[in-house]
Structures are given as structure tokens and as C-alpha cells.
Design a protein around this motif. Structure first.
Motif, short mmCIF file in Angstrom:
data_model
loop_
_atom_site.label_atom_id
_atom_site.label_comp_id
_atom_site.label_asym_id
_atom_site.label_seq_id
_atom_site.Cartn_x
_atom_site.Cartn_y
_atom_site.Cartn_z
N GLU A 92 146.40 29.64 112.06
CA GLU A 92 147.81 30.01 112.20
C GLU A 92 148.08 31.36 111.54
OE1 GLU A 92 150.60 26.45 111.70
OE2 GLU A 92 148.68 25.63 111.06
N ALA A 93 147.37 31.61 110.45
CA ALA A 93 147.49 32.93 109.80
C ALA A 93 146.99 34.02 110.74
CB ALA A 93 146.70 32.94 108.50
N MET A 94 145.92 33.74 111.47
CA MET A 94 145.39 34.71 112.43
C MET A 94 146.40 34.98 113.55
SD MET A 94 142.70 36.56 112.93
CE MET A 94 142.49 37.78 114.21
N GLU A 95 147.11 33.94 113.96
CA GLU A 95 148.14 34.12 114.98
C GLU A 95 149.25 35.04 114.48
OE1 GLU A 95 149.53 30.29 116.13
OE2 GLU A 95 147.58 29.62 116.93
N LEU A 96 149.60 34.90 113.20
CA LEU A 96 150.62 35.76 112.62
C LEU A 96 150.15 37.21 112.58
CD1 LEU A 96 152.07 33.65 109.66
CD2 LEU A 96 153.22 34.29 111.78
N LEU A 97 148.87 37.41 112.28
CA LEU A 97 148.34 38.77 112.27
C LEU A 97 148.46 39.40 113.66
CD1 LEU A 97 146.69 40.92 110.56
CD2 LEU A 97 144.69 40.01 111.72
N ASN A 98 148.10 38.63 114.68
CA ASN A 98 148.20 39.14 116.05
C ASN A 98 149.65 39.44 116.42
OD1 ASN A 98 145.41 38.91 116.40
ND2 ASN A 98 145.57 36.81 117.16
N GLU A 99 150.56 38.60 115.95
CA GLU A 99 151.98 38.83 116.22
C GLU A 99 152.46 40.11 115.56
OE1 GLU A 99 156.14 36.78 114.81
OE2 GLU A 99 154.57 35.42 115.56
N ALA A 100 152.00 40.35 114.33
CA ALA A 100 152.38 41.57 113.62
C ALA A 100 151.89 42.81 114.37
CB ALA A 100 151.82 41.55 112.20
N VAL A 101 150.66 42.73 114.89
CA VAL A 101 150.10 43.86 115.64
C VAL A 101 150.91 44.10 116.91
CG1 VAL A 101 148.07 44.66 116.92
CG2 VAL A 101 147.79 43.56 114.70
N GLU A 102 151.30 43.02 117.60
CA GLU A 102 152.10 43.16 118.82
C GLU A 102 153.46 43.80 118.54
OE1 GLU A 102 152.35 39.27 120.43
OE2 GLU A 102 150.23 39.17 121.02
N MET A 103 153.96 43.60 117.31
CA MET A 103 155.25 44.21 116.93
C MET A 103 155.10 45.67 116.56
SD MET A 103 157.08 41.26 114.61
CE MET A 103 158.36 42.43 114.15
N GLY A 104 153.87 46.16 116.55
CA GLY A 104 153.65 47.56 116.21
C GLY A 104 153.34 47.80 114.75
N LEU A 105 153.16 46.71 113.98
CA LEU A 105 152.82 46.85 112.57
C LEU A 105 151.33 47.06 112.41
CD1 LEU A 105 155.03 43.98 111.07
CD2 LEU A 105 155.54 46.43 111.11
N THR A 106 150.94 47.76 111.37
CA THR A 106 149.53 48.01 111.08
C THR A 106 149.10 47.12 109.93
OG1 THR A 106 149.74 50.32 111.77
CG2 THR A 106 147.82 49.73 110.44
N PRO A 107 148.24 46.14 110.19
CA PRO A 107 147.81 45.26 109.10
C PRO A 107 147.10 46.05 108.00
CG PRO A 107 147.18 44.37 111.24
CD PRO A 107 147.65 45.77 111.48
#
Length: 533
Positions: free
Chosen positions: A290-305
């Protein structure tokens, strides 16, 4: 006001001459501001300050300060030169410009007593003519890691004719947060709102919330959060980030996730720290997918992990026993131009070793070294032990194990005696008997006596190579080193003597074993031949 601003005696005393009495004061302010020059002004200070909007607890960034000390238009000649620890001139008595680090170092270098005397002198000589200048002085002490001095000065300000305003209260509240006196910080905020009618700024309230969250006081933190709505102070994403970290710290992950949804519904854009906080919560409770899903969501929003975001996933998957999932994440991380740091590599290396993924651990180790990181001593010993054990079956890894071993010796790592013994065992198993003997000699010369199993491995290898006399010397070395040979040690030598039909030698070894209380499984057999010693 007396309950908030009592006048301590420590700041209301006759000053003693200090070598830094005429040193320019450091007057940062929350806003970009300029002190107005007066006809009889003593100070002209130009300061630029910007508080970090991402982390309210960070120090402010001061660009530069110009100082002119005048009286009736004439330059005061008695101002001494001030030289910092690097030999650079900080103040020349007329006009000077210096960087923040020089000034902060100067403030920190002053003993506490001198700071008090310096402040008293400046206040009593009316160097501080306005409340705004007084506030700048309080903030300067806060930035210079002197929150106690700043608080003490605040509680004595009434004796100097100043009445605190909203910014004064905010500064002293921050000082209490910095010293973890959170109850007092809350009391100051309550007083400024309820008694004075002032509005605290959101950064100050966020700092208090962060303080309670870091100490696990979630209830108190949410009380302050509710207090914000009562005074119509809108929280920022930094405020929510503090609460999210606090919730995840105590395992209330579902509430943190609900808060993330609420943030998005309120059109308050989450940042990478928002997502990382919730990811960390999921990873700590075994929900790394689920944490990995959040990372992918952040990337889709244009955020840089950030590297911290990836390190959170590494820790989660390794904790769950799925370190191989991290290989793809590491590859993805580098594709996004986010280079792993020492913590990330160490987490991966430890995870692979813990779960027996030795080849993956070896690849990570090589990649870590190639990227310029040094592996710590504990992990190096663990890696070498893992390589030695697996090399007994997978012979191609023996060379890699020996390279790691040589690197440890050349790099002055402290090699654990058990690790040393396993390396010798691996060399014997790989029929590298000369290297095994050399390292046995090195190990003994360093004061470490190998375990009996290590000696037995060398005896077995020597006997298999027909070097019986050297195997006997190893047995003697064990006895002299007070390492009692076990039954296997004697069995190996008796069996080899029986095979060669050296009955006399086999009988001698058997008798020596009985003399030391060891009954070998093997017994001398065969005809008596002259034993070639």
C-alpha cells in the motif's frame, strides 16, 4: 502582564565591561524589513530573514547585515575590531558586512555570563529603542540556539519599558518549543489569545503541534489543532505533515490515511513529505504494498519522491521478509535520477543478508562500493560470513569472499574471530590450503585461537593432500594453544595412519587421546611399519 513577564534579576544588574559590548547586534525579523536611521541613532541594521516554510523548526536564513555605529553623526572610535575563529575581520568599527555563520558562531562563542552582561548593557544604554528591535534581538537569540536566554529576556522586558506584541509572544513560544517546554509554550499562546487578543501565526502553532507529536502526545497535538479553528487560523500542509507523522509514529495508520484523503478533499495539495509520512506508517505495520501504491500516486501527481521515500520502502519490504522486491525499486529510483544514500544501501544489504539472499547482498555491496560508500564493520563481517557459508556449496563465490576478506584486512576493519575462522574453513573446503595456513598463522599471531572445528578442517584437508606430518603439527599446535582436540581431531589422524598402514603412529595418537580423556571412534589397525617421521 506580571504573570507572563516577571523581571529576573539575571538581566537587571549592573553590567560589567565586556570585550564585545560594542559588537553590532544581530537583529533578524520575520519579515523583510529595514530599521530606520535616526539623527542620533546608534544602530543602522539591514537584515533579511526568511523562515523555512517546509520545516518550521529550521533555523532562519540570514543573508547579510550592514552595521554603522554613530553618535551625533560621528563615528565612535572606541569600537574594537572583532576577529572570528577563521581569522576574518567581522566588525571594523565603521561599516562592515558579515555572513550569518560568522555572527552565529560569535554569539555561540560567548559564555553565558557575557551574553547576559552584553544584553543588559545594550538595553540599559538604550541601544534597543523600539519593540521591533527588541523582537529582533529575541529572534536572534532563538536562531543562535540560545532559547533560554531569549525567554529570560522576554520575561524581563517590562522593566525596560516594552510591552509584548503578537510577534513577541510567538518568539517566546517557539523558544519554549525548542527547549521541549511544551506546556509553557501552550500557556503563552493561550495568554496572548485570551488575555491580549493577539493572533498567533500558523508557523508558531505548527511548531507546538510538531513538539507534541514528536513526544507521542497526540491528544495534546490535536487539542492545539482544534484551537487553530477556534481562532480562525488555517493549517498549512506542514501542520498536517506533523500530525501525520505523529499518527504513524503511534501506529494509527488508518487515521493517517483518512487525513490524507481529507487533505486532498480540502484542495490542500499534499507534498512529498505528506506521502512519505503515510508510507512510513504503512511500512511499519507490514503494509508495504500500500505504501508503494502511495508512491506511485505521488509520482502521478507530479511530485518527485525523495531518497527518504525510497528508504521507507526498503525498510518495509526488508522487514516483511521480501527484500527482493527492493531490486526493482532501486532500479526505478535510479531511473528517476534519485541516487541511493548510505542508509538506503545499508538497509538493503542488511535485509538481503538477514533473509539469506547472499548473491543479491553481494551485488548490492559491489554497487554500494562503486557509488563511493564504505560499508560499516558489522555489515562487512556479516557479509563475509554469509559468503563463506554459501561458498561451501557454490564454489564460485569463494573468490568473492576472499576479496571481501582482503579488503577488510587492508582497510583495517576489525575482523571478528568467528569470521576469521569461517574464512579459513571456506579456504579449506575450496582446497586453498596454503592460504588457509597463512591466515591461520595470522589469526594466531593476532591473539585469536581458532575454534576446534577450524583446526579439524585444516587437519582433514592436509590429510587428504597426503601432508600427514603437517596435520600432526596442527594437532600439537592445538594442545600447546590450550585448545583441547576433540574426538574428530584424533579420528582423522588415526584413519589416515590406518590407511597408510602406519600402525605404530596410529597407536601413538590413540594413546595420546586416551591420556587426555578422549576416546576416539577409530582404533589402530594393520601391520606395523616403520613410521617415517
Amino acid at each position: 502582564m506580571s504573570s507572563v513577564c516577571p523581571a529576573p534579576s539575571s538581566l537587571h544588574q549592573s553590567p560589567v565591561q565586556s570585550p564585545l559590548l560594542n559588537c553590532p547586534l544581530f537583529f533578524p525579523n520575520r519579515y523583510r524589513s529595514h530599521c530606520k536611521k535616526t539623527t542620533r541613532g546608534k544602530l543602522v541594521v539591514f537584515a533579511t530573514l526568511s523562515l523555512s516554510s517546509t520545516n518550521p523548526t529550521e533555523n532562519a536564513d540570514i543573508c547579510s547585515i550592514d552595521f554603522i555605529n554613530r553618535r551625533d553623526g560621528a563615528v565612535r572610535r572606541e569600537v574594537p575590531h572583532l576577529i572570528n575563529e577563521n581569522g576574518n575581520q567581522v566588525v571594523d568599527g565603521i561599516t562592515s558586512r558579515f555572513q550569518v555563520q560568522d555572527l552565529v558562531s560569535t554569539i555561540r562563542a560567548l559564555p553565558s555570563k557575557e551574553k547576559t552582561e552584553f544584553l543588559s548593557k545594550c538595553l540599559e544604554d538604550r541601544e534597543i529603542r523600539s519593540l521591533s528591535a527588541f523582537n529582533r534581538l529575541l529572534m536572534a537569540l532563538f536562531i543562535a540556539d540560545e532559547p533560554d536566554v531569549s525567554s529570560k529576556l522576554f520575561y524581563s522586558m517590562a522593566s525596560y519599558g516594552f510591552e509584548p506584541d503578537s510577534w513577541t509572544f510567538s518568539i517566546v513560544s517557539r523558544c519554549h518549543c525548542k527547549t521541549n517546554n511544551l506546556d509553557e509554550a501552550r500557556r503563552v499562546l493561550d495568554y496572548m489569545v485570551e488575555e491580549k487578543g493577539f493572533q498567533p501565526d500558523v508557523e508558531t502553532i505548527t511548531m507546538l503541534i510538531n513538539g507534541f507529536c514528536r513526544k507521542g502526545g497526540l491528544q495534546r497535538a490535536f487539542e492545539v489543532f482544534d484551537f487553530m479553528s477556534k481562532i480562525s487560523c488555517k493549517p498549512t500542509i506542514q501542520t498536517y505533515n506533523c500530525l501525520l507523522k505523529g499518527l504513524c509514529y503511534v501506529g494509527r495508520v488508518e487515521e493517517a490515511f483518512d487525513m490524507l484523503i481529507k487533505i486532498k478533499e480540502e484542495n490542500l495539495k499534499p507534498d512529498v513529505y505528506t506521502y512519505t509520512a503515510v508510507m512510513d506508517g504503512f511500512c511499519k505495520v507490514g503494509r508495504s504494498d500500500e505504501a508503494m501504491e502511495l508512491l506511485n500516486e505521488a509520482v502521478e501527481m507530479g511530485l518527485t519522491p525523495s531518497v527518504v521515500s525510497y528508504n521507507t520502502l526498503f525498510h518495509g519490504y526488508c522487514k516483511e521478509g521480501r527484500p527482493l522486491k527492493c531490486i526493482g525499486i532501486l532500479r526505478q529510483m535510479k531511473q528517476r535520477n534519485c541516487m541511493p544514500d548510505y542508509i538506503g544501501y545499508s538497509t538493503l544489504l542488511h535485509g538481503f543478508l538477514k533473509w539469506g539472499k547472499i548473491r543479491s547482498a553481494l551485488r548490492t555491496y559491489k554497487e554500494m562500493v562503486r557509488d563511493g560508500f564504505e560499508v560499516d564493520e558489522r555489515l562487512m563481517n556479516t557479509l563475509l560470513r554469509g559468503l563463506c557459508r554459501i561458498s561451501w556449496k557454490e564454489k564460485d563465490l569463494l573468490e568473492d569472499a576472499y576479496q571481501v576478506f582482503e579488503k577488510m584486512k587492508k582497510g583495517f576493519y576489525a575482523i571478528h574471530p568467528g569470521t576469521y575462522g569461517l574464512m579459513i574453513l571456506a579456504l579449506c573446503t575450496g582446497e586453498k590450503i596454503e592460504k588457509a595456513l597463512d591466515n591461520l598463522n595470522d589469526m594466531i599471531s593476532m591473539g585469536h585461537l581458532p575454534q576446534t572445528i577450524t583446526f579439524n578442517s585444516i587437519i582433514r584437508t592436509l590429510c587428504a593432500g597426503g601432508r600427514v606430518n603437517e596435520a600432526l603439527l596442527i594437532l600439537v599446535l592445538m594442545v600447546e594453544g590450550r585448545r583441547i582436540p576433540d574426538r574428530i581431531s584424533y579420528d582423522l589422524l588415526i584413519a589416515e595412519h590406518n590407511r597408510r598402514k602406519w600402525l605404530l603412529g596410529a597407536c601413538s595418537i590413540y594413546g595420546a587421546a586416551l591420556k587426555r580423556g578422549v576416546i576416539p571412534n577409530r582404533k589402530p589397525r594393520g601391520e606395523i611399519y616403520m613410521w617415517n617421521s
